[in-house]
Design an enzyme around this catalytic site. Sequence first.
Site, PDB file in Angstrom:
ATOM      1  CE  LYS A 173      -4.181  -1.659   0.193  1.00 23.01           C
ATOM      2  NZ  LYS A 173      -5.149  -1.372  -0.881  1.00 23.01           N
ATOM      3  CG  ASP A 200      -3.975  -0.565  -4.216  1.00 19.24           C
ATOM      4  OD1 ASP A 200      -4.197   0.483  -4.874  1.00 19.24           O
ATOM      5  OD2 ASP A 200      -4.877  -1.259  -3.723  1.00 19.24           O
ATOM      6  CD  GLU A 228      -5.196  -3.008  -6.799  1.00 20.92           C
ATOM      7  OE1 GLU A 228      -6.216  -2.840  -6.138  1.00 20.92           O
ATOM      8  OE2 GLU A 228      -4.399  -3.933  -6.599  1.00 20.92           O
ATOM      9  CG  ASP A 253      -9.524  -1.670  -6.710  1.00 20.45           C
ATOM     10  OD1 ASP A 253     -10.727  -1.983  -6.850  1.00 20.45           O
ATOM     11  OD2 ASP A 253      -8.938  -1.808  -5.612  1.00 20.45           O
ATOM     12  CE  LYS A 277     -10.726  -4.558  -4.367  1.00 19.32           C
ATOM     13  NZ  LYS A 277     -10.284  -3.248  -3.833  1.00 19.32           N
TER      14      LYS A 277
HETATM   15 MG   LIG Z   1      -6.955  -1.595  -4.679  1.00 19.86          MG
END
Ligand SMILES: [Mg+2]
Length: 386
Positions: A173, A200, A228, A253, A277
């Site tokens: 992250k 990400d 991402e 995303d 997702k």
């Molecule tokens: Mg993501």
Amino acid sequence: MTGEDLRAQESLTVTAVRHHRHRAPLLRPFVTAARRTEAVEYVVAEIELHRGAIGQGSAAETVAVTGESAETITAALAGPLRSALEGATGTLGELTRRIGAALEGASSARAAADVALHDAWAKSVGTPLVELLGGRLEDGLMNDMTISLEDPDVMAEHARTAVAGGEQILKIKLGHDIAEDRRRLAAVVEAAPEARLRLDANQGWSPEQAIEIITGFERDGLPIDLVEQPVAARNIEGLARVAAAVELPIMADEAVWTTEDARRLVDADACDLLNIKLAKTGGLRGALEIADIAREAGMECMVGAMMEPRISITAAAHLAIAHPAITMIDLDPPAWFTSAAPRGGFVQDGAWLRLCGGPGLGLELLPADVDPAPDAAPPIGDGGDR
Ligand SMILES: [Mg+2]
């Protein structure tokens, strides 16, 4: 018509739609550019069919991502979704369309109902859901482990622990400040030089910052597989600019929730990969349609999840293993929870996730009246998107 299609054409009657709410503490705080989470509030949807099969799905509170709280998820399940389904008769497709039409937004709540319906349907047929979706139970996928957005030394320690626990892919992250992000990544690479990395930024960079930092990582030859959502979800033009300017694959995303979003991204050449997702798509049908769009465009997909409980993650795993365009998973949230309840669904074998089998999702039903107790020996790790 295949056997799967015939089974999907059977008429089903929903006799009951129920829900129950839970709270699950995490082993350690989960931190992204968008939020910080120490415990997950979630709601389980249960759907019962006329022959007695009971399916379950779940939706976690993710106000910063989907805008849904445990209260709004509960209200959606108890109100419009229950009204749309309870007593209704139709094929699986007709009933899932009822879920989609029951209310605007509320994608997590719709996903919980949709997954519960699919689980109940597959149980009534007596077959693992993955097989009814066209996949093979025995096909596993390599999972990753998420390293939260923290100070560089903390991220390095978490990366070291994850790799020592058998992880091979780390999802890092980033996305607050590019100078600090460079220090974070350098610390992770030093701590876990053998790991493959997925980055990400959770929309944290401008297009110019994204191009600068990603081309720098490329020059340094870092073991990065993809980046991402580097820029704001609504900035499709900026995402396309980044994708055109860098060599590393760019994954959308937050920019892809619906089939329309997926088509827009494909048409704009805005990314190389899609992250699907269930909590964004509102269930399996939308997710499979996005994967179909990707396949037609020659793109590969990852299936990820919010910081969601085991029921949601098991459904995501069935989806991921079922569709040929889905080649990656980011399904580590269960490793963050203090409880692995309910039992079944999937096992993690080193870095590999494999389904357990059994009808439907292959999970025991989670009791309505108790929060899952912490396991005696909690899982070790780090992990999750969202
Ligand atoms: Mg993501």
